[in-house]
Design a protein around this motif. Sequence first.
Motif, short mmCIF file in Angstrom:
data_model
loop_
_atom_site.label_atom_id
_atom_site.label_comp_id
_atom_site.label_asym_id
_atom_site.label_seq_id
_atom_site.Cartn_x
_atom_site.Cartn_y
_atom_site.Cartn_z
N UNK A 186 0.97 -1.38 -0.16
CA UNK A 186 0.33 0.00 -0.23
C UNK A 186 0.92 0.90 0.10
N UNK A 187 2.13 1.49 0.59
CA UNK A 187 2.86 2.54 0.54
C UNK A 187 3.78 2.54 -0.87
N UNK A 188 3.86 1.78 -1.30
CA UNK A 188 4.75 1.44 -2.58
C UNK A 188 3.41 1.90 -3.27
N UNK A 189 1.97 1.46 -3.20
CA UNK A 189 1.30 2.29 -4.11
C UNK A 189 1.00 4.24 -3.91
N UNK A 190 1.05 4.43 -2.44
CA UNK A 190 1.65 5.65 -2.54
C UNK A 190 2.03 6.21 -3.05
N UNK A 196 -4.14 -2.06 -4.34
CA UNK A 196 -3.94 -0.55 -4.62
C UNK A 196 -4.00 -0.46 -7.08
N UNK A 197 -4.01 -1.61 -7.51
CA UNK A 197 -4.36 -1.30 -8.60
C UNK A 197 -3.39 -1.91 -9.75
N UNK A 226 -8.24 -6.64 -19.62
CA UNK A 226 -8.12 -6.15 -20.71
C UNK A 226 -6.80 -6.35 -21.56
N UNK A 227 -6.70 -5.79 -22.61
CA UNK A 227 -5.06 -5.69 -23.43
C UNK A 227 -4.91 -4.71 -22.79
N UNK A 228 -5.77 -3.65 -22.12
CA UNK A 228 -5.07 -2.46 -21.89
C UNK A 228 -4.36 -2.56 -20.49
N UNK A 229 -4.90 -3.56 -19.52
CA UNK A 229 -4.06 -3.60 -18.11
C UNK A 229 -2.94 -5.00 -18.41
N UNK A 230 -3.02 -5.61 -19.35
CA UNK A 230 -1.93 -6.99 -19.61
C UNK A 230 -0.49 -6.11 -19.97
N UNK A 231 -0.76 -4.59 -20.97
CA UNK A 231 0.07 -4.08 -21.27
C UNK A 231 0.71 -3.49 -19.85
N UNK A 232 0.04 -2.82 -19.33
CA UNK A 232 0.35 -2.04 -17.93
C UNK A 232 1.76 -3.28 -17.25
#
Length: 428
Positions: free
Chosen positions: A282-286, A361-362, A402-408
């Motif tokens: 979570x800290x890494x996400x922040x 964290x997304x 999704x493909x967009x998230x896979x590319x991320x």
Amino acid sequence: MKGRLPTTHFVKSKCALAITAFFTASVLSASALAFVPLSQDQAQDNSSTVSKSYSASDKAVSIAKETIIVDGHIDVPYRVKNQWVDVTKATDDGDFDYPRAVKGGLNAPFMSIYVPASLDNSPESTQLAHLLIDSVEAIVARAPDKFAIAKSPSDVKAHFKKGIISLPLGMENGSPIQGNLDNLKDFHERGIRYITLAHSQSNHISDSSYDLRRQWKGLSPFGKQLVSEMNNIGIMLDISHVSDDAFYQVVELTHVPVIASHSSLRRFTPGFERNMNDDMIKKLGDNGGVIMINFGSSFVSKEAGQWRTGLTNARKALIKAEGEDSPKLEDFEAQYRKKVPYPYSTLDEVLDHIDHVVKLIGVDHVGIGSDYDGVGDSLPIGLKDVSSFPNLVQGLLDRDYSRADIEKILSGNLLRVWQQVEDYAETH
């Protein structure tokens, strides 16, 4: 199977040695969580439940081929130091070579400039780092139509358009800095774009997650200075391997996002500090950073860690019974594996780590840091070498990414952090 190192290599791999040291110390520490070794029946049960085979669809292969894939950590330089092999061509061992990278769609693997903790506080650490960089430059010189050093995200993108595999550089263990910021500048000029602050022992920069002796209680005074200097020069801070206290101090001091170049989640490996816990994630996400998931089975499942503890305890028992000169020690691990099969993790379990980061964290904060050529014979079923990335893509598709998230996950998140670090350095 062809393309894998023999079983005995795992004993000599850098991660295996560090993991063994950690679990041995944990058994001896009253404050550490004790692991119960797997019995032979348990290991065999685990083996029977992970016999699933993996295959990738045409869609998954296409995504892998059409997307930049950044792997945060591959140990080719140290592999070829130990036993030279030409990775510009097909090889019979190891996890990486050019044909397999092309097959898997891997086009931006960070080459790990790994310096063992045994060389800390010695000029040899700096010398070895330069020699390993030389070895990557030699790979490029032998095959400039296949490989190129990448010093920026724009280099990676340009090489991708030309069909050339980028070889960015990351230093594993900050020991070669030797407390001298001129060395930091030299390594930046040579292409180092992240530094893992410590490895298996506390060094002059930071405490290590593997070392129960916490001399700095986090970062050293020089380590705190180094965080700022790395921000200013444009080198990513890698918090893999550091102690929890050092991690929290880094994220408080840095002005840019940080990475964990090859770490997984402690939620699935209780007591294994080398992985990150939920609060740290979570800290890494922040912070805006990225955790790049390590594929080694000991990083992925608790059963593999328990197996290694069992191996360590069995070896100690043999030494106690027969002494350090026992001939049975020569091939001890190979014989142990016959009696207690190694509980390989699976692609599905690697995906569980990715899923958990996304839940916490997304999707903008997770990537891939396989540790290929660094974890020996411990890689998951379905991810045995760099040709396996389409399997990973297929797994993500099967879990409705999704493909967009896979590319991320494959590259977008790491390239974003890298660009942010470069942008900050340009103004400081």
